[in-house]
Design a protein around this motif. Structure first.
Motif, PDB file in Angstrom:
ATOM      1  N   ILE A 121      17.665   3.309 -13.433  1.00  0.00           N
ATOM      2  CA  ILE A 121      18.844   3.132 -14.269  1.00  0.00           C
ATOM      3  C   ILE A 121      19.490   4.459 -14.650  1.00  0.00           C
ATOM      4  CG2 ILE A 121      17.574   3.138 -16.458  1.00  0.00           C
ATOM      5  CD1 ILE A 121      20.503   0.807 -15.509  1.00  0.00           C
ATOM      6  N   ASN A 122      18.701   5.537 -14.615  1.00  0.00           N
ATOM      7  CA  ASN A 122      19.214   6.836 -15.055  1.00  0.00           C
ATOM      8  C   ASN A 122      19.700   7.699 -13.894  1.00  0.00           C
ATOM      9  OD1 ASN A 122      19.714   7.835 -17.597  1.00  0.00           O
ATOM     10  ND2 ASN A 122      17.987   9.251 -17.576  1.00  0.00           N
ATOM     11  N   GLY A 123      19.899   7.060 -12.716  1.00  0.00           N
ATOM     12  CA  GLY A 123      20.320   7.848 -11.567  1.00  0.00           C
ATOM     13  C   GLY A 123      21.135   7.027 -10.593  1.00  0.00           C
ATOM     14  N   LEU A 124      21.222   7.501  -9.350  1.00  0.00           N
ATOM     15  CA  LEU A 124      22.076   6.890  -8.340  1.00  0.00           C
ATOM     16  C   LEU A 124      21.324   5.985  -7.378  1.00  0.00           C
ATOM     17  CD1 LEU A 124      24.235  10.045  -7.468  1.00  0.00           C
ATOM     18  CD2 LEU A 124      24.896   8.101  -8.902  1.00  0.00           C
ATOM     19  N   GLY A 125      20.017   5.828  -7.574  1.00  0.00           N
ATOM     20  CA  GLY A 125      19.245   4.936  -6.717  1.00  0.00           C
ATOM     21  C   GLY A 125      19.613   3.487  -6.949  1.00  0.00           C
ATOM     22  N   GLY A 126      19.401   2.650  -5.928  1.00  0.00           N
ATOM     23  CA  GLY A 126      19.765   1.237  -6.029  1.00  0.00           C
ATOM     24  C   GLY A 126      18.599   0.310  -6.286  1.00  0.00           C
ATOM     25  N   ALA A 127      17.422   0.868  -6.624  1.00  0.00           N
ATOM     26  CA  ALA A 127      16.237   0.088  -7.003  1.00  0.00           C
ATOM     27  C   ALA A 127      15.694  -0.767  -5.859  1.00  0.00           C
ATOM     28  CB  ALA A 127      16.524  -0.776  -8.229  1.00  0.00           C
ATOM     29  N   THR A 128      16.002  -0.416  -4.621  1.00  0.00           N
ATOM     30  CA  THR A 128      15.403  -1.055  -3.448  1.00  0.00           C
ATOM     31  C   THR A 128      15.056   0.042  -2.446  1.00  0.00           C
ATOM     32  OG1 THR A 128      17.458  -1.337  -2.184  1.00  0.00           O
ATOM     33  CG2 THR A 128      16.876  -3.085  -3.753  1.00  0.00           C
ATOM     34  N   PRO A 129      14.089  -0.202  -1.552  1.00  0.00           N
ATOM     35  CA  PRO A 129      13.752   0.836  -0.566  1.00  0.00           C
ATOM     36  C   PRO A 129      14.924   1.254   0.306  1.00  0.00           C
ATOM     37  CG  PRO A 129      12.017  -0.807  -0.653  1.00  0.00           C
ATOM     38  CD  PRO A 129      13.136  -1.337  -1.498  1.00  0.00           C
ATOM     39  N   THR A 130      15.820   0.325   0.639  1.00  0.00           N
ATOM     40  CA  THR A 130      16.935   0.658   1.525  1.00  0.00           C
ATOM     41  C   THR A 130      18.070   1.387   0.806  1.00  0.00           C
ATOM     42  OG1 THR A 130      17.846  -1.565   1.172  1.00  0.00           O
ATOM     43  CG2 THR A 130      16.514  -1.219   3.147  1.00  0.00           C
ATOM     44  N   THR A 131      17.989   1.491  -0.511  1.00  0.00           N
ATOM     45  CA  THR A 131      19.022   2.221  -1.256  1.00  0.00           C
ATOM     46  C   THR A 131      18.427   3.372  -2.054  1.00  0.00           C
ATOM     47  OG1 THR A 131      18.846   0.623  -3.082  1.00  0.00           O
ATOM     48  CG2 THR A 131      20.576   0.241  -1.453  1.00  0.00           C
TER      49      THR A 131
END
Length: 307
Positions: A49-59
């Motif tokens: 939530i505190n960054g640009l990741g999409g919380a899935t392995p592909t993101t």
């Protein structure tokens, strides 16, 4: 608080999304570099939530790219699979989807200056697998052309095609095309079950399993449909990891990689309905193949698990 800036691009390549960075913009110290990249993604946190990741392995993927000093390459590319819930980046595997974004990024960054209108090619040296990838794509007015009519499963809409040729990609992780020395192995699990597998190292280290041995129908397209066999699949993956010395003999995890070996489930053709709600008949394709990566069903079949 002191604020600092870091040039960063967000690209979708295939069915993956990655943060692409210039190597020259990152700290030289690997530990400091990885700490910075983890903060960009918001890891470790299951929602990032505190960054640009999409919380899935592909993101949750990163690509580090720089002008190459090699005679056989134009740019160097290092892929990193960023852990979502742990402070760790895995630099052992490559990602074929993210590889598709490397050359367009290099063009837009001015790292490749000899572009012309129409089809162009860029030679990429992947530091993970120590292999050359030749990327072909469209350019207009010295810019990558993002729009087109190409559609791929797992991605909404259409875009411009990017073609990748992987040169001498075998043995990138283990040094051998068939790391166990066999084209087929029998994996014995503690519950007495036995599974026949093929362990192959090309593009990425992958374990091919027969979906029939898992009593699958060959029509499953969601993790919910596969949830009852995921523990068995993971047990096979861990056993192979120990066989290859990737995992510690007394542990279920690796100290160096969380992204490989990957699992591919292979079966004969069936009529089925895709995630895009399209019906495919047996005559429409030749083989069923689904990939499992980091315990998750891949949204489509990854480039670096094709055999």
């Amino acid at each position: 608080m002191d604020w600092s800036t870091l040039p960063c691009s967000i690209y979708r390549g295939g069915t993956s999304k990655a943060l692409l960075l210039r190597g020259r913009d990152l700290p030289k110290d690997p530990s400091t570099r990885d700490h910075l990249i983890l903060s960009l993604f918001g890891s470790p946190d299951k929602r990032q939530i505190n960054g640009l990741g999409g919380a899935t392995p592909t993101t949750s993927k990163v690509g580090i790219i720089e002008v190459s000093t090699r005679k056989d390459a134009d740019v160097d590319y290092t892929f990193g699979q960023v852990s979502i819930d742990k402070p760790y980046i895995d630099y052992i595997p490559n990602c074929g989807n993210v590889s598709a974004a490397v050359a367009p990024f290099a063009v837009e960054q001015g790292m490749v200056s000899t572009t012309k209108d129409g089809w162009n090619s860029v030679r990429i040296y992947n530091t993970n697998t120590k292999a050359i990838i030749v990327s072909r794509f469209m350019v207009q007015d010295h810019h990558f052309v993002p729009d087109g009519n190409t559609k791929i499963p797992g991605v909404p809409g259409t875009g411009s095609p990017v073609y990748l040729d992987f040169i001498d990609a075998g043995g990138g992780v283990t040094g051998k095309l068939f790391p166990t020395g066999n084209k087929q192995d029998k994996i014995h699990l503690p519950d007495g079950s036995i599974f026949r597998v093929t362990v192959i190292d090309i593009g990425n280290l992958t374990i091919l399993m027969d979906g029939d041995e898992l009593q699958l129908k060959g029509t499953e397209v969601s993790e919910r449909e596969l949830s009852h066999v995921l523990p068995t699949i993971e047990a096979v993956r861990q056993q192979v990891g120990r066989m290859l010395g990737i995992f510690d003999a007394n542990q279920a995890v690796s100290a160096t990689t969380h992204a490989i070996p990957k699992i591919a489930l292979v079966q004969s053709v069936r009529k089925y309905r895709t995630t895009g709600l399209e019906w495919l008949n047996e005559s429409d394709y030749d083989i069923v193949a689904r990939a499992i990566t980091m315990g998750n069903l891949h949204p489509t079949y990854p480039v670096t698990a094709q055999r």
